[in-house]
Design a protein around this motif. Structure first.
Motif, PDB file in Angstrom:
ATOM      1  N   PRO A 140       0.817  -1.222   0.000  1.00 25.20           N
ATOM      2  CA  PRO A 140       0.000   0.000   0.000  1.00 25.20           C
ATOM      3  C   PRO A 140       0.848   1.269   0.000  1.00 25.20           C
ATOM      4  N   ALA A 141       0.256   2.366  -0.470  1.00 23.42           N
ATOM      5  CA  ALA A 141       0.882   3.679  -0.530  1.00 23.42           C
ATOM      6  C   ALA A 141       2.100   3.688  -1.441  1.00 23.42           C
ATOM      7  N   ALA A 142       2.026   2.966  -2.552  1.00 20.86           N
ATOM      8  CA  ALA A 142       3.087   2.927  -3.569  1.00 20.86           C
ATOM      9  C   ALA A 142       4.429   2.505  -2.986  1.00 20.86           C
ATOM     10  N   MET A 143       4.400   1.567  -2.067  1.00 18.91           N
ATOM     11  CA  MET A 143       5.615   1.004  -1.492  1.00 18.91           C
ATOM     12  C   MET A 143       5.886  -0.350  -2.143  1.00 18.91           C
ATOM     13  N   ALA A 185       0.748   6.641  -9.248  1.00 23.13           N
ATOM     14  CA  ALA A 185       0.272   7.932  -9.755  1.00 23.13           C
ATOM     15  C   ALA A 185      -0.532   8.704  -8.723  1.00 23.13           C
ATOM     16  N   GLU A 186      -0.922   8.104  -7.638  1.00 15.72           N
ATOM     17  CA  GLU A 186      -1.720   8.768  -6.618  1.00 15.72           C
ATOM     18  C   GLU A 186      -0.875   9.553  -5.614  1.00 15.72           C
ATOM     19  N   PHE A 187       0.465   9.491  -5.744  1.00 15.33           N
ATOM     20  CA  PHE A 187       1.319  10.102  -4.728  1.00 15.33           C
ATOM     21  C   PHE A 187       2.434  10.921  -5.361  1.00 15.33           C
ATOM     22  N   ASP A 188       2.788  12.014  -4.691  1.00 15.82           N
ATOM     23  CA  ASP A 188       4.015  12.742  -4.968  1.00 15.82           C
ATOM     24  C   ASP A 188       5.094  12.202  -4.052  1.00 15.82           C
ATOM     25  N   ARG A 189       6.331  12.238  -4.551  1.00 13.37           N
ATOM     26  CA  ARG A 189       7.413  11.646  -3.768  1.00 13.37           C
ATOM     27  C   ARG A 189       8.666  12.511  -3.907  1.00 13.37           C
ATOM     28  N   VAL A 190       9.323  12.772  -2.757  1.00 11.26           N
ATOM     29  CA  VAL A 190      10.533  13.580  -2.700  1.00 11.26           C
ATOM     30  C   VAL A 190      11.525  12.856  -1.807  1.00 11.26           C
ATOM     31  N   ALA A 191      12.808  12.905  -2.185  1.00 12.20           N
ATOM     32  CA  ALA A 191      13.825  12.203  -1.378  1.00 12.20           C
ATOM     33  C   ALA A 191      15.108  13.016  -1.343  1.00 12.20           C
ATOM     34  N   VAL A 192      15.861  12.832  -0.265  1.00  8.89           N
ATOM     35  CA  VAL A 192      17.235  13.296  -0.176  1.00  8.89           C
ATOM     36  C   VAL A 192      18.079  12.097   0.234  1.00  8.89           C
ATOM     37  N   THR A 231       6.468  11.090   1.215  1.00  9.18           N
ATOM     38  CA  THR A 231       5.377  10.687   0.328  1.00  9.18           C
ATOM     39  C   THR A 231       4.134  11.492   0.680  1.00  9.18           C
ATOM     40  N   PHE A 232       3.474  12.038  -0.359  1.00 11.02           N
ATOM     41  CA  PHE A 232       2.311  12.899  -0.127  1.00 11.02           C
ATOM     42  C   PHE A 232       1.204  12.503  -1.099  1.00 11.02           C
ATOM     43  N   PRO A 233      -0.040  12.353  -0.614  1.00 10.11           N
ATOM     44  CA  PRO A 233      -1.142  11.952  -1.510  1.00 10.11           C
ATOM     45  C   PRO A 233      -1.451  13.069  -2.510  1.00 10.11           C
ATOM     46  N   ARG A 234      -1.650  12.678  -3.746  1.00  4.08           N
ATOM     47  CA  ARG A 234      -1.853  13.658  -4.814  1.00  4.08           C
ATOM     48  C   ARG A 234      -3.324  13.947  -5.059  1.00  4.08           C
TER      49      ARG A 234
END
Length: 371
Positions: free
Chosen positions: A158-161, A227-234, A296-299
């Motif tokens: 779930p949650a694009a994991m 496609a339902e989530f935005d994702r940012v990483a460092v 991870t943030f829901p789009r």
């Protein structure tokens, strides 16, 4: 949250094989190899048959008969006039006249093992005549009896994991490198050579490369809800202790909407459209660690409008102060592409321990609207 001194820096921009049976077959364990009883001794009848035979060419007119059998018979009663003229065939059959006709004596000789064998059990087993007992080439099973070798499976969660299951039973406590879509992490197997890790996907199908001590395997998983989530990483090298901070809907430090490693949120929160979550990745206890944090943030499932401000910070401590730092950022866009930016900078000197370095303008804030 207590006020803290902020140092701002503009973006730089960039077998098990059975051990018992070889001893049985070699005669080391009596009572097994012949059905559970000791080997029978040579029968007397067989021994006598060999002992009493005559040499080839000897006169065979009369069969050899024991002396006791030739003693005069006692006087018989009157109804019996005389003893029978013939001797039963079992007695009168002549002994064999040729050596090749002699009955063969069964060979009950027990083969004794070579006592001057090497002390290694695998070497001894390989030297046994039983081919099924040969020791395997190399170390083919672990101490727990699991087959050696690297194997990997990837399953959408779930949650694009993506749930990764990594197994290398003959490499316990080994350094593991995980590569995915520009993200590189280090982890470590446990005492049984196993590792389970949940990795945020940046693409679908999500392709992973796993490396353990010179071996590598790949895994692929389709992520239907990416496609339902935005994702940012460092991501960063070594012990630089970078932090990813998300200020959701105008939240300030320490408030509920301040999502970071100390207030990470959950995948369930994102699935419900309430906000995002941060995933800490990597193990910095291994050699040359590679670490990352992913937000991870829901789009499309948000219940409110607003913006999410993103920043990267580094608390200055005794293990990172004054150190050169190599890092990178990753950020998805609406088209599913991943933007990767390389970073190189130097952390403040050790007299700044306790301060924070804030890297500005490296990530695009997220503009969202409720549905």
């Amino acid at each position: 949250m207590p006020k803290r001194q902020i140092v701002r820096l503009a973006a730089v921009g960039l077998m098990t094989v059975s051990g018992g049976m070889f001893a049985v077959n070699a005669g080391l364990i009596p009572g097994f190899g012949n059905g559970g009883s000791t080997p029978p001794s040579t029968p007397d009848a067989v021994t006598n048959a060999v002992t009493e035979t005559t040499e080839p060419g000897q006169d065979q007119a009369e069969p050899p008969i024991a002396t006791a059998a030739l003693a005069p018979a006692p006087t018989l009663p009157a109804p019996i006039a005389e003893a029978p003229e013939t001797i039963p065939a079992a007695v009168t059959d002549p002994a064999p006249t040729d050596a090749q006709d002699l009955p063969e004596t069964p060979d009950f000789t027990l083969t004794q093992p070579d006592l001057a064998q090497p002390g290694n059990l695998s070497d001894r087993m390989a030297a046994t005549p039983d081919l099924n007992m040969a020791a395997p080439d190399g170390n083919e099973v672990s101490q727990f009896g699991l087959p050696c070798g690297l194997s990997v499976s990837a399953t959408a969660a779930p949650a694009a994991m993506v749930a990764l299951d990594i197994m290398n039973p003959c490499q316990p406590n080994a350094r593991v490198v995980i590569e995915h879509s520009g993200l590189t992490l280090t982890e470590q197997t446990d005492a049984m050579g196993l590792l389970a890790a949940d990795i945020p996907a940046f693409e679908t199908p999500a392709f992973f490369t796993i490396r353990v001590d010179g071996s590598s395997e790949t895994a692929l998983a389709v992520v239907p809800d990416l496609a339902e989530f935005d994702r940012v990483a460092v991501a960063w090298e070594d012990t630089r202790d970078l932090e990813l901070h998300a200020m959701e809907f105008g939240a300030d430090y320490g408030e509920t909407g301040h999502i970071w490693q100390e207030n990470a949120g959950t995948p369930a929160r994102a699935q419900a459209g309430e906000g995002g979550f941060v995933t800490q990745l990597g193990n910095d206890a291994v050699d040359a660690p590679l670490m990352a944090q992913v937000y991870t943030f829901p789009r499309d499932t948000l219940t409110r409008e607003g913006a999410v401000r993103l920043s990267i910070e580094a608390p200055i401590n005794t293990r990172n102060c004054g150190q050169d730092t190599l890092a990178r950022t990753l950020q998805t866009d609406l088209d599913g592409a991943v933007a990767v930016t390389e970073l190189t900078f130097t952390l403040p000197a050790c007299d700044a321990v306790g301060d924070y370095l804030v890297l500005q303008n490296l990530l695009q804030d997220l503009r969202v609207a409720s549905n």
